[in-house]
Structures are given as C-alpha cells and as structure tokens.
Scaffold this motif. Structure first.
Motif, short mmCIF file in Angstrom:
data_model
loop_
_atom_site.label_atom_id
_atom_site.label_comp_id
_atom_site.label_asym_id
_atom_site.label_seq_id
_atom_site.Cartn_x
_atom_site.Cartn_y
_atom_site.Cartn_z
N PHE A 264 0.83 -1.21 0.00
CA PHE A 264 0.00 0.00 0.00
C PHE A 264 0.87 1.25 0.00
O PHE A 264 0.63 2.18 -0.78
CB PHE A 264 -0.92 -0.01 1.22
CG PHE A 264 -1.93 1.10 1.22
CD1 PHE A 264 -3.19 0.91 0.67
CD2 PHE A 264 -1.65 2.34 1.78
CE1 PHE A 264 -4.14 1.93 0.67
CE2 PHE A 264 -2.57 3.37 1.78
CZ PHE A 264 -3.83 3.16 1.23
N ILE A 265 1.87 1.32 0.87
CA ILE A 265 2.66 2.55 0.97
C ILE A 265 3.61 2.73 -0.21
O ILE A 265 4.02 3.86 -0.53
CB ILE A 265 3.42 2.66 2.30
CG1 ILE A 265 4.56 1.63 2.39
CG2 ILE A 265 2.47 2.53 3.48
CD1 ILE A 265 5.44 1.84 3.61
N PRO A 269 1.26 8.18 -3.31
CA PRO A 269 1.38 9.10 -2.18
C PRO A 269 0.20 8.95 -1.20
O PRO A 269 -0.90 8.58 -1.60
CB PRO A 269 1.38 10.48 -2.84
CG PRO A 269 1.87 10.24 -4.22
CD PRO A 269 1.31 8.90 -4.61
N PHE A 270 0.46 9.26 0.08
CA PHE A 270 -0.57 9.11 1.10
C PHE A 270 -0.36 10.11 2.22
O PHE A 270 0.76 10.58 2.47
CB PHE A 270 -0.56 7.68 1.66
CG PHE A 270 0.77 7.26 2.25
CD1 PHE A 270 1.10 7.57 3.57
CD2 PHE A 270 1.69 6.56 1.48
CE1 PHE A 270 2.32 7.19 4.11
CE2 PHE A 270 2.92 6.18 2.02
CZ PHE A 270 3.24 6.49 3.32
N ILE A 290 7.01 4.11 7.67
CA ILE A 290 5.87 4.91 7.17
C ILE A 290 6.25 6.37 7.02
O ILE A 290 6.09 6.97 5.95
CB ILE A 290 4.67 4.79 8.13
CG1 ILE A 290 4.19 3.34 8.24
CG2 ILE A 290 3.51 5.68 7.65
CD1 ILE A 290 3.15 3.13 9.33
N PHE A 291 6.75 6.97 8.10
CA PHE A 291 6.90 8.42 8.15
C PHE A 291 8.02 8.93 7.24
O PHE A 291 7.92 10.03 6.68
CB PHE A 291 7.17 8.88 9.58
CG PHE A 291 6.08 8.50 10.55
CD1 PHE A 291 4.77 8.37 10.15
CD2 PHE A 291 6.38 8.28 11.90
CE1 PHE A 291 3.76 8.02 11.04
CE2 PHE A 291 5.39 7.92 12.80
CZ PHE A 291 4.08 7.79 12.37
N CYS A 296 5.02 9.41 1.73
CA CYS A 296 4.31 10.03 2.85
C CYS A 296 4.34 11.54 2.68
O CYS A 296 5.40 12.17 2.70
CB CYS A 296 4.97 9.63 4.17
SG CYS A 296 4.20 10.38 5.62
N VAL A 297 3.16 12.14 2.54
CA VAL A 297 3.05 13.57 2.26
C VAL A 297 2.91 14.38 3.55
O VAL A 297 3.65 15.33 3.80
CB VAL A 297 1.85 13.85 1.32
CG1 VAL A 297 1.70 15.36 1.08
CG2 VAL A 297 2.03 13.10 0.01
N LYS A 298 1.95 14.00 4.41
CA LYS A 298 1.65 14.78 5.61
C LYS A 298 1.23 13.84 6.73
O LYS A 298 0.57 12.82 6.48
CB LYS A 298 0.53 15.78 5.33
CG LYS A 298 0.51 16.99 6.23
CD LYS A 298 1.57 18.01 5.82
CE LYS A 298 1.44 19.31 6.59
NZ LYS A 298 2.47 20.28 6.22
#
Length: 347
Positions: A264-265, A269-270, A290-291, A296-298
């Motif tokens: 998924f990641i 973008p997410f 994840i971060f 990872c946008v925000k």
C-alpha cells in the motif's frame, strides 16, 4: 489522496474501554485476590500466592492498592524470575505499565550482565536460561491478555461514538464525494474500529499485530520493534536466537499483513492520520518505514483534550520526531496544531 489512519490503544481509551496494560494487570491481580479470599491460594504458570490467615480482600481499584495487602501473611512466589514482579511494582510506583518496553529493558539488563562478565561461558549459559524464562513469561502474559481483551471484544456496540463516526467519514470521501482509498493500520487487537467501517475494495483494515478473532495466540504480535536501538546489534551478535525471539520483525513473517501494508505505501502518495497511538519506540522500525517513506506527504497527529483544557499535542509531536533521522524532513511532514484536531471521546 490515499489515507493511512493509524489506530492505537488511545482509540479504545477514547471509547472508555479499559484496555491499558495497567487495566490488564489490575484484572490479573484481582483474579488472584478473589482466589485468596475464597481458597487461601492462587496458583498459575507465573505466580503462587497463598495465605494461612484468611482475609476478605476487597477488589483492587488500582494496582497501588495491592501494596496494602502484600504484608497480610501472603507468601508470594514468582515461578519464572522476577519480570512479573517488576511489572507489578512498576504499576504500583508509577500507576502505568508498558509491558513491551519494560520487556526490552530486561533483555538489555541481561545482556549487560554478560558483557560485564566478559562473556564468560558460565554466565552466558545462565543468561540464556534467564532470557528463556523472560520470554516464557511474556508468552504466558500474552495468553492472559488475549483472554482479558476477548471479554471486552464481545460487548462493544454500546460504545459507539457519533463524533468519531463523523470524523472518520471526512477522510473516507474526497471533495467530490467519491470514495478515497484508505488503509486503517490497526495496532489494537479489539474490533472497536468496526463500529464505524467495514472492509470494501477501497477500505482496507489491517490488524497489523493480530486479530483476537483469529483465535490463535501465535497470530498475536506482542514484543518489541526497535532494531535501530544501540543494543540490538549486540544482541544479534550473541548468535543465540532466544535473545531475538520476541522482536516484532520476525513475527511479521508469519503472515501476509506486513507485506500487504508495504504494498500500500509503495504504490502511491498518502497522508497519515494518527488516532490514539503514542508512536513509542516499541514500534519504531514500522513507524520510521511509514513516516520517512517518500510517498508520505503529511502526518496529522490527533490529540487528547484533557479536563483542564490542556492537550497532549506537544508530547505526540516529540514522540513522532524520534522516528525521523532527517529532522528537516520531519518539520515539513508533521502537520501543525491547527491542521490537526482532538480525538472525540465518550467521556
């Protein structure tokens, strides 16, 4: 924009569910106290409490209350070392318990003993035995935790929160009222989240640490997850698997959940929204993945509003910062206070 909503124990606590580790330890001690009152003894795989002088012990309201009965002629025996004893004492002294982090501290303490004795074979053999008892204690506590949470899991309908429902709905739909693709990365073992969402083609629910409904303790991940800690490579170089038994990374290999999350990641973008997770070091590698991911946008940390009108937003951002090597990158990703918001609760 894709969404990842991280669900932590604070999500359950916002529903007034008693799912803290300290709640579990209190439940466990109350089982022992009830047995002491009725039979003068409590005995299981971890402890043996007995008393020759019978008392009508009232139920404990807090772990600290256990201190008041320790000296009423109760004989106490901890069968697999003093890890459980230290957990209880931590709850008495601090009124909170983090079993996973405390487990790792005990593991490091055992390693230090080996190091301080210059890796002598006799001390190393004793350290392996002590680690085996520590791991056995954690495994037994996991089984008891499953029993405790399973009882909570059976009666969740009355804890529905409309404000929580409305908040979640705002992220499921985009500006054109079309369905966003959303992954709920659920660190809880309970099914509270399913009061509000069900799996569809675009709504994915990943119980990353296991689902109580699997009914297999081996599917429940319970341990520590920071292989970037200074001591991890030292434990690894011992070349003894017992020291690595309860690191989460090895547990992730038992099923497809981690690989599904990575797919998924890696795809698009997410944004990340954090509902009730402290983002502590016991899941450091997963959170760093994840971060710090380029997709990872925000990151939006939803905070807890306290009765005195203060909140824990600062604490949440500090915890988040520990998962970033690049602090400049971090400041660009974590949303500011007014972009985030409070997590609804039933209180």
């Amino acid at each position: 924009m894709r969404e990842i909503i991280i669900i932590g124990n604070g999500f359950d606590l916002a529903h007034t569910l008693e799912t803290k580790y300290s709640d579990f330890i209190l439940w466990y001690l109350n089982k022992a106290i009830k047995s002491l009152t009725q039979d003068g003894i409590y005995d299981d795989d971890l402890i043996n409490f007995s008393t020759k002088i019978r008392y009508n012990f009232p139920p404990l309201e807090e772990i600290i209350d256990f201190k008041n009965i320790l000296y009423k002629d109760i004989v106490r025996s901890y069968k697999k070392g003093d890890f459980l004893k230290k957990i209880i004492e931590q709850g008495i002294n601090k009124r909170w318990v983090d079993i996973e982090s405390f487990y790792y501290k005990e593991l490091v303490s055992i390693y230090r003993t080996i190091e301080e004795t210059n890796f002598r074979s006799d001390y190393f053999t004793k350290a392996i035995a002590k680690t085996r008892d520590l791991n056995s204690t954690l495994d037994i506590m996991k089984l008891k935790l499953i029993d405790y949470l399973d009882a909570i899991n059976q009666n969740l309908d009355s804890f529905y929160n409309k404000d929580m429902h409305d908040l979640i709905r705002t992220f499921l739909l985009d500006g054109n009222s079309e369905q966003n693709e959303c992954l709920f990365l659920n660190f809880n073992y309970t099914k509270t989240l399913e009061l509000y969402v069900q799996r569809t083609d675009k709504i994915l629910i990943n119980y990353i640490h296991g689902d109580l409904r699997d009914n297999l303790s081996d599917n429940i991940i319970f341990g520590y997850g920071d292989e970037q800690d200074l001591f991890y490579p030292k434990l690894e170089r011992l070349n003894e698997n017992e020291f690595l038994k309860n690191f989460k990374s090895f547990r992730y290999f038992k099923n497809e959940k981690y690989q599904n999350f990575m797919s998924f990641i890696n795809d698009e973008p997410f944004n990340v929204r954090i509902f009730g997770h402290s983002c502590g070091l016991s899941d450091k590698i997963l959170f760093s993945t994840i971060f710090e991911h380029s997709n990872c946008v925000k990151i939006y940390p939803y905070y807890y509003e306290k009765e005195d009108n203060t909140n824990d937003f600062f604490e949440k951002t500090v915890e988040l910062s520990r998962h970033f090597k690049d602090k400049v990158h971090m400041r660009g990703k974590i949303a500011h206070f007014y972009e985030s918001g409070p997590l609804p609760n039933n209180i």
